[in-house]
Design an enzyme around this catalytic site. Structure first.
Site, mmCIF file in Angstrom:
data_model
loop_
_atom_site.group_PDB
_atom_site.id
_atom_site.type_symbol
_atom_site.label_atom_id
_atom_site.label_comp_id
_atom_site.label_asym_id
_atom_site.label_seq_id
_atom_site.Cartn_x
_atom_site.Cartn_y
_atom_site.Cartn_z
ATOM 1 N N HIS A 100 0.836 -1.197 0.000
ATOM 2 C CA HIS A 100 0.000 0.000 0.000
ATOM 3 C C HIS A 100 0.872 1.249 0.000
ATOM 4 O O HIS A 100 0.692 2.159 -0.803
ATOM 5 C CB HIS A 100 -0.928 -0.005 1.216
ATOM 6 N N HIS A 101 1.824 1.322 0.931
ATOM 7 C CA HIS A 101 2.788 2.413 0.912
ATOM 8 C C HIS A 101 4.010 2.045 1.730
ATOM 9 O O HIS A 101 3.983 1.103 2.531
ATOM 10 C CB HIS A 101 2.180 3.735 1.399
ATOM 11 N N GLN A 135 9.383 1.131 6.862
ATOM 12 C CA GLN A 135 8.037 0.697 7.256
ATOM 13 C C GLN A 135 7.239 0.403 5.985
ATOM 14 O O GLN A 135 7.138 1.257 5.095
ATOM 15 C CB GLN A 135 7.320 1.781 8.057
ATOM 16 N N HIS A 144 3.530 -0.930 4.563
ATOM 17 C CA HIS A 144 2.124 -1.211 4.867
ATOM 18 C C HIS A 144 1.574 -2.142 3.788
ATOM 19 O O HIS A 144 1.496 -1.774 2.609
ATOM 20 C CB HIS A 144 1.325 0.098 4.896
ATOM 21 N N HIS A 197 -1.048 12.370 -0.069
ATOM 22 C CA HIS A 197 -1.420 11.010 0.323
ATOM 23 C C HIS A 197 -2.777 11.008 1.009
ATOM 24 O O HIS A 197 -3.008 11.714 1.987
ATOM 25 C CB HIS A 197 -0.384 10.409 1.269
ATOM 26 N N HIS A 199 -6.317 7.869 1.251
ATOM 27 C CA HIS A 199 -6.719 6.530 0.834
ATOM 28 C C HIS A 199 -7.782 6.677 -0.251
ATOM 29 O O HIS A 199 -7.724 7.588 -1.060
ATOM 30 C CB HIS A 199 -7.202 5.731 2.039
ATOM 31 N N MET A 234 -6.522 9.128 5.398
ATOM 32 C CA MET A 234 -5.405 9.982 5.766
ATOM 33 C C MET A 234 -5.462 11.246 4.926
ATOM 34 O O MET A 234 -5.958 11.225 3.804
ATOM 35 C CB MET A 234 -4.067 9.274 5.546
#
Length: 852
Positions: A103-104, A166, A168, A238, A240, A310
């Site tokens: 996703h990111h 990180q 996702h 950014h 969703h 977000m």
């Protein structure tokens, strides 16, 4: 037979290689995207994540160590220590991921990761100490490259010693085969000291709630900047699924300067700031995310899962090394009232074209036809929502304004109350006797126009509400109205521009010298139009018939700058004019559009700099484009001139999508005909007025729904009923000269005629369809009989028409493939073909017969 099969296999392989060798020009984003399958073996087999790139540069590969997430919305983290102790600078990023699985991704810099494991659940945290975001990726974004001399500082005494990645994983359906994912990013680092240090400024909404079904929800963020100057060079948006558009601005002394604006449904790269923006102490940084809750049945909150939302606006900046701050955030709205003045563009979703959707959809698109289809349908729906383009402009035939007794109508505008204001010439006429060869007015002896030249009309019934402008003007031309209701007009005989109050008795401001043409800062030569910026109150004048320039003045009338030049031979270049005839301010995009009349085009420029941004030109414009008008929300209206002898483009009105320049609709009057439509103005409800300098008339046009066809059963016979709005139906009836008896007879006759023609058509079509089927069956039976005869009755089974057709190229079991449809205000002198700058020379060719 075996040889034939071998030949077919060889041809198939050749065809496949040709297809694989074809590179689509739309693969700009795909070049940087590695599939997760190839990444798995590549990163797991790599024992040396550090690669030397020379004496001072090296690459660092940061990858997930072959993970398989067990559930959707999993956040996994891993860390890599900087392989050197001294100071280094990150100058480039290259992502390795696909939105099919990821996703990111976020890359942090810090000194103490939250875990020492190979990877861990990010719920444990990313870093134990302060962390800085260095990089962010989503939706198949391409690499981010920093300007020369700019780098993120890491290591040494002040920079972080660890990178924490990180990732996702939103939807884990791609992991059904249990393969391992090695998504990540490769950093290019250098030991060479960078004079400018990069940093990240994150603007983020933390408390937005999106109600279910709500069409538009704004999330606003604003903070005062209280540090040393920084220079912005890239941005990233950014959200969703519910995000439509995200915009960021610097606000200084009440003026909004765009940093960046983008759809969050496109590749979420760091896009370059088109015109670099600097931010100084006490400036305000502001951002807005626009969401839609349509399709949701519950409230949507800001959160970390794919079903949450977000609102993030990332800004990459650089500062001088001695003042550098590597990371800053803004999560509040310090001044909600200021968002009343946010540029309109921030509220307009960015259209998503199907080719861009394909690029963002990744390499599994062939196995996700249904998903792609739904995305394309959603994009199409969004594009329709932006402009609600399913409409048509028709003349409002009930409007009595067409019967007003007017002089030559030169200008139109709408005042703050949305009343129509008409600027006309009374009993004065621009003809061949009006000017000499040096553009000096020759009819001063007539005196100024004794009638009121400015008329304020009720836009619904054309009732005169107010009039002014008596004994002030000789040859009126352009008209506009500022946000305070002041009238701004031009007079081509006086070579002047005037600002008038609503009473219009004496000018509040005068630009130019009366009756003196010129081309310096203090003179005009037949100025055509004027526009006033609603934000800065700057004044823009198009000058004119004998100059080819746009001049900007301060609100007090002081000269600021000018741009433009006379068109050269051949195709006119950007910034060249041949009679800049009409102006349209585009406050949504801080642009000024000019109807470049004799070049038959629209040119648009940046308000602040006069820099050319785009040209809109269509064959249907013909050689002349007289006037242009803009409606907030993205619609552009225009009218052209009569065609030259031997040319076919009719005189008509146009509706265009400002963002794409595409023509959405055409319109013409139903009563009378356009002769020389000279000005156009439109309101936000898509009511359009056109003033004609020769017809001495003003038409009103209104938006109607497009005609919808549906079938009904009547007396056992299927007939077509056309569903139209009452206005359109009324227009159609008024256009028919038949008597009441003929109309009644016409109602009776079509049923019989249609029944007869339908019967003949049905028989004919059926016959034409049956004949090839019969011939085909006969051929197949003959083949079957021959095989039985030759092979002693051993056939290949019964005849299977489905398999027979399926064996032929182009057959699809899903149905048939869709077909692919892919001077002056006067006419030119027919004899010499030269441009006349008078509104009266040779008579124009006779117009096409009126439809009424």
């Amino acid at each position: 037979m075996a040889g034939l099969v071998n030949n077919l296999l060889i041809l198939l392989l050749l065809f496949q290689n040709i297809c694989l060798g074809f590179r689509s020009p739309l693969s700009v984003f795909k070049r940087y995207k590695d599939t997760t399958r190839s990444l798995s073996s590549e990163c797991l087999g790599s024992e040396q994540p550090v690669i030397s790139l020379g004496l001072s540069d090296f690459a660092l590969d940061i990858r997930m160590p072959g993970v398989t997430p067990k559930q959707s919305d999993t956040y996994l983290c891993m860390s890599v220590r900087l392989p050197v102790d001294d100071e280094a600078y990150v100058v480039d990023f290259k992502p390795h991921a696909s939105m099919d699985t990821v996703h990111h991704m976020l890359l942090f810099g810090c000194n103490e990761p939250s875990s020492t494991e190979n990877y861990w659940d990010c719920d444990e945290g990313t870093c134990r100490d302060k962390s800085n975001i260095l990089y962010a990726w989503a939706r198949n974004a391409p690499p981010t490259r920093l300007p020369k001399g700019v780098g993120f500082r890491v290591g040494g005494e002040t920079g972080g010693r660890y990178f924490v990645l990180q990732v996702h994983y939103g939807d884990i359906s791609a992991f059904r085969d249990k393969h391992k994912d090695c998504s990540g990013v490769t950093l290019h680092l250098t030991h060479q000291k960078q004079p400018l240090i990069a940093g990240m400024y994150l603007m983020m909404s933390v408390n937005t709630v999106i109600p279910p079904g709500e069409k538009v929800v704004d999330a606003d963020i604003a903070c005062h900047y209280k540090r040393f100057p920084m220079h912005l060079f890239a941005y990233r948006v950014h959200t969703h699924r519910l995000g439509k558009v995200v915009s960021g601005y610097r606000v200084r002394n009440g003026q909004w300067t765009l940093i960046g604006r983008q759809s969050p449904q496109l590749p979420q790269a760091f896009y370059p700031v088109e015109h670099p923006v600097d931010v100084s102490y006490d400036d305000i940084l502001a951002a807005r995310c626009v969401f839609s809750g349509e399709g949701r049945t519950t409230e949507t909150h800001i959160g970390g899962t794919a079903n949450d939302e977000m609102c993030n606006f990332y800004i990459m900046y650089y500062m001088e090394a001695k003042h550098a701050v590597s990371y800053m955030t803004c999560t509040q709205n310090a001044n909600p009232e200021m968002f009343r003045n946010i540029p309109q563009e921030a509220n307009i979703p960015v259209p998503i074209k199907s080719d861009m959707l394909k690029m963002t959809h990744g390499h599994h698109e062939e196995t996700k036809d249904s998903d792609t289809s739904s995305l394309l349908q959603q994009a199409k729906k969004e594009e329709e929502e932006i402009l609600d383009q399913d409409f048509h402009i028709e003349e409002a035939v009930e409007w009595p304004g067409l019967d007003l007794k007017l002089g030559q109508v030169s200008g139109l505008a709408l005042d703050p109350e949305n009343n129509l204001v008409v600027f006309h010439r009374g009993d004065h006429v621009w003809d061949e006797n009006s000017f000499d060869s040096k553009f000096v007015y020759q009819q001063r002896g007539l005196g100024p126009i004794e009638q009121n030249t400015i008329l304020v009309l009720n836009p619904s019934n054309a009732k005169l509400l107010h009039s002014t402008g008596k004994s002030l003007f000789y040859l009126p031309h352009g008209l506009s109205i500022d946000k305070n209701g002041n009238y701004w007009v031009t007079d081509v005989a006086l070579h002047q521009v005037f600002k008038l109050g609503t009473e219009g008795k004496e000018p509040l401001l005068t630009l130019g010298v009366a009756l003196q043409p010129g081309s310096d800062k203090n003179h005009f030569c037949q100025p055509t139009d004027v526009a006033v910026d609603p934000i800065t109150s700057s004044i823009y004048v198009s000058d004119g018939y004998c100059n080819s320039r746009i001049i900007q003045f301060s609100p007090d009338g002081l000269y600021v700058m000018q741009w433009g030049e006379e068109s050269s031979l051949g195709r006119a270049r950007p910034g060249q004019f041949h009679i800049p005839h009409s102006l349209a301010l585009i406050p949504d995009f801080s642009q000024l559009c000019v109807a470049d009349r004799e070049n038959g085009r629209i040119q648009c420029f940046r308000l602040e700099t006069g820099e050319f941004t785009r040209e809109i030109k269509h064959k249907s414009f013909g050689r002349e484009l007289f006037a242009v008008s803009y409606v907030p929300g993205g619609l552009l209206f225009a009218v052209n001139g009569m065609p030259y002898p031997g040319e076919a483009e009719p005189v008509q009105g146009f509706v265009m999508n400002f963002s794409t320049g595409e023509i959405i609709d055409f319109f013409i009057p139903l009563r009378k005909s356009f002769e020389m439509p000279h000005d156009i103005v439109a309101s936000e409800d898509r009511t359009v007025f056109v003033g004609d300098v020769h017809a001495r008339a003003v038409w009103k046009f209104a938006s109607t729904e497009k005609v919808e066809h549906r079938s009904v059963k009547k007396a056992g016979i299927e007939v077509q009923e056309i569903k139209e709005s009452e206005a359109v139906a009324e227009v159609r009836l008024k256009n028919k000269p038949e008597s009441a008896h003929s109309l009644k007879d016409a109602d009776k006759q079509p049923l019989v005629q249609q029944a007869s023609s339908t019967g003949v058509s049905f028989v004919l079509i059926t016959t034409l369809l049956i004949i090839p089927v019969v011939v085909l069956l006969a051929i197949l039976i003959f083949i079957r009989w021959r095989k039985t005869t030759v092979y002693g009755g051993k056939g290949g089974g019964g005849i299977n028409l489905g398999n027979f057709f399926a064996s032929h190229k182009g057959y699809s079991r899903k149905g048939f493939d869709r077909l692919s449809t892919e001077g002056s205000d006067q006419e030119k002198d027919e004899d010499d073909g030269t441009d006349s700058e008078e509104e009266c020379s040779a008579s124009p060719p006779p117009p096409a017969p009126s439809s009424s």
